[in-house]
Design an enzyme around this catalytic site. Structure first.
Site, PDB file in Angstrom:
ATOM      1  N   ASP A  84      45.928  41.015  41.385  1.00  0.00           N
ATOM      2  CA  ASP A  84      44.875  41.989  41.094  1.00  0.00           C
ATOM      3  C   ASP A  84      45.469  43.093  40.239  1.00  0.00           C
ATOM      4  O   ASP A  84      46.685  43.296  40.240  1.00  0.00           O
ATOM      5  CB  ASP A  84      44.287  42.577  42.382  1.00  0.00           C
ATOM      6  CG  ASP A  84      42.977  43.309  42.100  1.00  0.00           C
ATOM      7  OD1 ASP A  84      41.938  42.637  41.960  1.00  0.00           O
ATOM      8  OD2 ASP A  84      42.997  44.542  41.957  1.00  0.00           O
ATOM      9  N   ARG A 137      35.811  33.274  44.142  1.00  0.00           N
ATOM     10  CA  ARG A 137      34.858  32.873  45.190  1.00  0.00           C
ATOM     11  C   ARG A 137      33.809  31.866  44.771  1.00  0.00           C
ATOM     12  O   ARG A 137      33.142  31.301  45.621  1.00  0.00           O
ATOM     13  CB  ARG A 137      34.190  34.125  45.768  1.00  0.00           C
ATOM     14  CG  ARG A 137      35.130  34.923  46.647  1.00  0.00           C
ATOM     15  CD  ARG A 137      34.605  36.306  46.889  1.00  0.00           C
ATOM     16  NE  ARG A 137      34.567  37.017  45.616  1.00  0.00           N
ATOM     17  CZ  ARG A 137      34.048  38.227  45.451  1.00  0.00           C
ATOM     18  NH1 ARG A 137      33.486  38.841  46.470  1.00  0.00           N
ATOM     19  NH2 ARG A 137      34.058  38.818  44.279  1.00  0.00           N
ATOM     20  N   ARG A 177      40.424  31.272  51.527  1.00  0.00           N
ATOM     21  CA  ARG A 177      40.116  32.665  51.849  1.00  0.00           C
ATOM     22  C   ARG A 177      39.623  32.808  53.280  1.00  0.00           C
ATOM     23  O   ARG A 177      39.782  33.865  53.897  1.00  0.00           O
ATOM     24  CB  ARG A 177      39.038  33.167  50.907  1.00  0.00           C
ATOM     25  CG  ARG A 177      39.269  34.267  49.971  1.00  0.00           C
ATOM     26  CD  ARG A 177      40.084  35.421  50.368  1.00  0.00           C
ATOM     27  NE  ARG A 177      39.251  36.611  50.423  1.00  0.00           N
ATOM     28  CZ  ARG A 177      38.931  37.245  51.517  1.00  0.00           C
ATOM     29  NH1 ARG A 177      39.354  36.826  52.675  1.00  0.00           N
ATOM     30  NH2 ARG A 177      38.172  38.323  51.476  1.00  0.00           N
ATOM     31  N   ARG A 216      38.419  35.730  35.786  1.00  0.00           N
ATOM     32  CA  ARG A 216      38.234  35.514  37.231  1.00  0.00           C
ATOM     33  C   ARG A 216      38.017  34.032  37.554  1.00  0.00           C
ATOM     34  O   ARG A 216      37.221  33.695  38.431  1.00  0.00           O
ATOM     35  CB  ARG A 216      37.076  36.344  37.776  1.00  0.00           C
ATOM     36  CG  ARG A 216      37.253  37.833  37.618  1.00  0.00           C
ATOM     37  CD  ARG A 216      38.346  38.330  38.567  1.00  0.00           C
ATOM     38  NE  ARG A 216      38.364  39.775  38.638  1.00  0.00           N
ATOM     39  CZ  ARG A 216      37.713  40.494  39.553  1.00  0.00           C
ATOM     40  NH1 ARG A 216      37.011  39.921  40.474  1.00  0.00           N
ATOM     41  NH2 ARG A 216      37.801  41.793  39.538  1.00  0.00           N
ATOM     42  N   TYR A 268      40.736  54.139  39.541  1.00  0.00           N
ATOM     43  CA  TYR A 268      40.761  53.748  40.959  1.00  0.00           C
ATOM     44  C   TYR A 268      41.627  54.684  41.790  1.00  0.00           C
ATOM     45  O   TYR A 268      41.283  55.043  42.920  1.00  0.00           O
ATOM     46  CB  TYR A 268      41.272  52.305  41.116  1.00  0.00           C
ATOM     47  CG  TYR A 268      40.220  51.285  40.749  1.00  0.00           C
ATOM     48  CD1 TYR A 268      39.149  51.019  41.604  1.00  0.00           C
ATOM     49  CD2 TYR A 268      40.288  50.588  39.556  1.00  0.00           C
ATOM     50  CE1 TYR A 268      38.180  50.089  41.274  1.00  0.00           C
ATOM     51  CE2 TYR A 268      39.315  49.660  39.215  1.00  0.00           C
ATOM     52  CZ  TYR A 268      38.267  49.409  40.073  1.00  0.00           C
ATOM     53  OH  TYR A 268      37.302  48.502  39.741  1.00  0.00           O
TER      54      TYR A 268
HETATM   55  O1  CP3 Z   1      41.328  34.394  38.209  1.00  0.00           O
HETATM   56  C1  CP3 Z   1      41.648  35.516  37.795  1.00  0.00           C
HETATM   57  O2  CP3 Z   1      41.035  36.097  36.872  1.00  0.00           O
HETATM   58  C2  CP3 Z   1      42.913  36.168  38.316  1.00  0.00           C
HETATM   59  C3  CP3 Z   1      42.755  37.103  39.372  1.00  0.00           C
HETATM   60  C4  CP3 Z   1      42.137  38.478  39.194  1.00  0.00           C
HETATM   61  C5  CP3 Z   1      41.563  39.164  40.297  1.00  0.00           C
HETATM   62  N1  CP3 Z   1      41.255  40.423  39.908  1.00  0.00           N
HETATM   63  C6  CP3 Z   1      41.385  38.580  41.638  1.00  0.00           C
HETATM   64  C7  CP3 Z   1      40.421  39.176  42.582  1.00  0.00           C
HETATM   65  C8  CP3 Z   1      42.099  39.353  38.107  1.00  0.00           C
HETATM   66  C9  CP3 Z   1      42.547  39.122  36.668  1.00  0.00           C
HETATM   67  C10 CP3 Z   1      41.547  40.575  38.568  1.00  0.00           C
HETATM   68  C11 CP3 Z   1      41.404  41.760  37.716  1.00  0.00           C
HETATM   69  C12 CP3 Z   1      40.652  42.913  38.221  1.00  0.00           C
HETATM   70  N2  CP3 Z   1      40.587  43.408  39.508  1.00  0.00           N
HETATM   71  C13 CP3 Z   1      39.921  43.785  37.383  1.00  0.00           C
HETATM   72  C14 CP3 Z   1      39.817  43.672  35.894  1.00  0.00           C
HETATM   73  C15 CP3 Z   1      38.773  42.714  35.450  1.00  0.00           C
HETATM   74  C16 CP3 Z   1      37.363  43.218  35.635  1.00  0.00           C
HETATM   75  O3  CP3 Z   1      36.628  42.598  36.427  1.00  0.00           O
HETATM   76  O4  CP3 Z   1      36.977  44.188  34.942  1.00  0.00           O
HETATM   77  C17 CP3 Z   1      39.365  44.784  38.206  1.00  0.00           C
HETATM   78  C18 CP3 Z   1      38.487  45.940  37.754  1.00  0.00           C
HETATM   79  C19 CP3 Z   1      39.795  44.539  39.541  1.00  0.00           C
HETATM   80  C20 CP3 Z   1      39.529  45.346  40.755  1.00  0.00           C
HETATM   81  C21 CP3 Z   1      38.843  44.537  41.799  1.00  0.00           C
HETATM   82  N3  CP3 Z   1      39.459  43.598  42.599  1.00  0.00           N
HETATM   83  C22 CP3 Z   1      37.483  44.573  42.171  1.00  0.00           C
HETATM   84  C23 CP3 Z   1      36.446  45.481  41.537  1.00  0.00           C
HETATM   85  C24 CP3 Z   1      37.302  43.648  43.194  1.00  0.00           C
HETATM   86  C25 CP3 Z   1      36.045  43.407  44.008  1.00  0.00           C
HETATM   87  C26 CP3 Z   1      34.959  42.780  43.254  1.00  0.00           C
HETATM   88  C27 CP3 Z   1      35.152  41.289  43.125  1.00  0.00           C
HETATM   89  O5  CP3 Z   1      35.012  40.782  42.007  1.00  0.00           O
HETATM   90  O6  CP3 Z   1      35.418  40.655  44.115  1.00  0.00           O
HETATM   91  C28 CP3 Z   1      38.551  43.020  43.436  1.00  0.00           C
HETATM   92  C29 CP3 Z   1      38.864  41.954  44.412  1.00  0.00           C
HETATM   93  C30 CP3 Z   1      39.296  40.658  43.848  1.00  0.00           C
HETATM   94  N4  CP3 Z   1      40.218  40.524  42.845  1.00  0.00           N
HETATM   95  C31 CP3 Z   1      38.887  39.348  44.259  1.00  0.00           C
HETATM   96  C32 CP3 Z   1      39.586  38.434  43.475  1.00  0.00           C
HETATM   97  C33 CP3 Z   1      39.529  36.925  43.567  1.00  0.00           C
HETATM   98  C34 CP3 Z   1      37.912  39.031  45.413  1.00  0.00           C
HETATM   99  C35 CP3 Z   1      38.670  39.184  46.673  1.00  0.00           C
HETATM  100  C36 CP3 Z   1      38.192  38.276  47.764  1.00  0.00           C
HETATM  101  O7  CP3 Z   1      38.430  37.054  47.708  1.00  0.00           O
HETATM  102  O8  CP3 Z   1      37.626  38.811  48.710  1.00  0.00           O
END
Ligand code: CP3
Length: 354
Positions: A83, A38, A47, A34, A158
């Site tokens: 994502d 943020r 964003r 990640r 999911y």
């Molecule tokens: O920089 C990176 O790693 C690349 C981008 C990336 C995102 N999600 C962007 C994102 C990656 C590799 C993911 C993978 C992801 N998404 C996983 C697997 C990794 C893990 O954490 O176990 C999972 C389970 C998700 C599902 C998901 N997407 C969740 C649970 C959430 C909300 C919680 C959170 O961390 O914000 C997201 C949203 C998300 N995915 C955001 C980002 C940058 C936040 C969105 C925003 O800016 O509002």
């Protein structure tokens, strides 16, 4: 030890790709799960103007967000900004992010499983491949591009539950109540994931990672019965791409002994299991990635570096360690702490070269 000792020849593999292949590297490579997100003020600024799905769906913006952490820190890999649920976007399932993903129309019956049509990824995720091509043109050679997808069981969680959960009770109950329909759904997700990742490699991704964030919800027998076969079929299909394959079974300590034998190069390990024990369970043919507790970034700087040293010591001096956090970075992390960590790993990690 002030500087990495070996000067890499210009044609040497970048450290991340060398470590994936369990070859010595000029320094221990590091990237951060990640890493675009943020905790970075430049991400928050973008964003504020665009919602998350717009960032993901617009190649120009997704390229920019991917590059943000690579510009700020000397990271050894970039990861596509997208994502795990992106390949399920645009299919009428009502996917939204708040910021966690939700599906307005979850798949909860055998009939819904059979009605689910997962088209070739070019049809609903073409923007992702355009982002990958844009990134390959923009990224420096020392930061190879990681493409990624969710592992079938995590996508299943999911899609059936319809939202995030600590226990995914609805999704797990479906496994046990309707095992054959569950297998059919996992099979559909595996086929789509394989096609989606192969297309990322075709577009230029230099490594492919499968995130199995919820694998640890399964006991070893159920993992073997439901989740592992789906992972195996994805990996088998991807071998032909020739790029390194990484798999992260989050909270997977009790599952690691099932991974040798899969068509894998690197296993991501969460912070709960010391890397020396992970290496013992995985055997000598798999590289490891991880596994600093993300909360260490909130510790005072000296303590952060001490905890990072503990990870390096646990990984040992054999080649095949990619430094990372043991799960995604928290939005509250301070960028200065990340800078400290990256520099420290570069100077103090051996890269398996000595
Ligand atoms: O920089 C990176 O790693 C690349 C981008 C990336 C995102 N999600 C962007 C994102 C990656 C590799 C993911 C993978 C992801 N998404 C996983 C697997 C990794 C893990 O954490 O176990 C999972 C389970 C998700 C599902 C998901 N997407 C969740 C649970 C959430 C909300 C919680 C959170 O961390 O914000 C997201 C949203 C998300 N995915 C955001 C980002 C940058 C936040 C969105 C925003 O800016 O509002």
């Amino acid at each position: 030890m002030a500087e990495p000792m070996t000067a890499a020849p210009a044609d040497a593999l970048p450290p991340f790709l060398a470590a994936c292949r369990r070859r010595p590297a000029a320094h221990t490579p590091i990237w951060i799960m990640r890493q675009a997100g943020r905790y970075l003020p430049e991400y928050r600024a973008l964003r504020a103007r665009h919602d998350f799905l717009t960032l993901v769906r617009t190649p120009e913006l997704a390229v920019e967000v991917t590059l943000q952490p690579v510009r700020r820190f000397p990271l050894d890999a970039a990861i596509l900004f997208s994502d795990i649920l992106t390949p399920l976007d645009g299919l009428g399932l009502g996917l939204e992010f708040h910021p966690a993903p939700t599906f307005a129309h979850p798949v909860r019956t055998p009939a819904a499983v059979d009605a689910l049509a997962l088209p070739p990824p070019e049809e609903n995720a073409g923007h992702v491949f355009e982002t990958v091509r844009g990134l390959r043109a923009a990224l420096p050679r020392h930061a190879p591009l990681i493409g990624f997808a969710g592992a079938p069981f995590t996508l299943f969680c999911y899609l059936v539950e319809g939202r995030g959960s600590k226990s995914f009770t609805v999704a797990k109950s479906f496994l046990f109540a309707e095992p054959e329909a569950a297998d059919r759904l996992l099979g559909k997700l595996a086929a789509q994931t394989a096609a989606y990742l192969a297309a990322q490699a075709e577009a230029g991704a230099q490594a492919l990672m499968l995130f199995d964030s919820w694998a640890g919800l399964l006991g070893p027998d159920d993992y073997r019965r439901f989740a592992r076969p789906a992972v195996e079929s994805v990996l088998d299909a991807l071998r032909a791409t020739g790029v390194p394959l990484l798999y992260f079974p989050n909270q997977g300590a009790t599952l690691l002994d099932q991974l040798p034998g899969l068509a894998l190069d690197v296993v991501g390990v969460d912070w709960r299991l010391p890397l020396s024990r992970a290496r013992a369970l995985l055997g000598p043919e798999l590289a490891v990635q991880g596994n600093l507790d993300p909360a260490a970034l909130a510790a005072p700087p000296e303590e952060l570096l001490r905890l990072a040293d503990r990870v390096l010591a646990e990984a040992g001096h054999a080649p095949g360690h990619i430094f990372n956090l043991g799960h995604g970075i928290e939005p509250t992390a301070e960028p200065d702490q990340v800078a400290r960590l990256v520099d420290h790993v570069h100077v103090h990690g051996s890269g398996g070269a000595r």
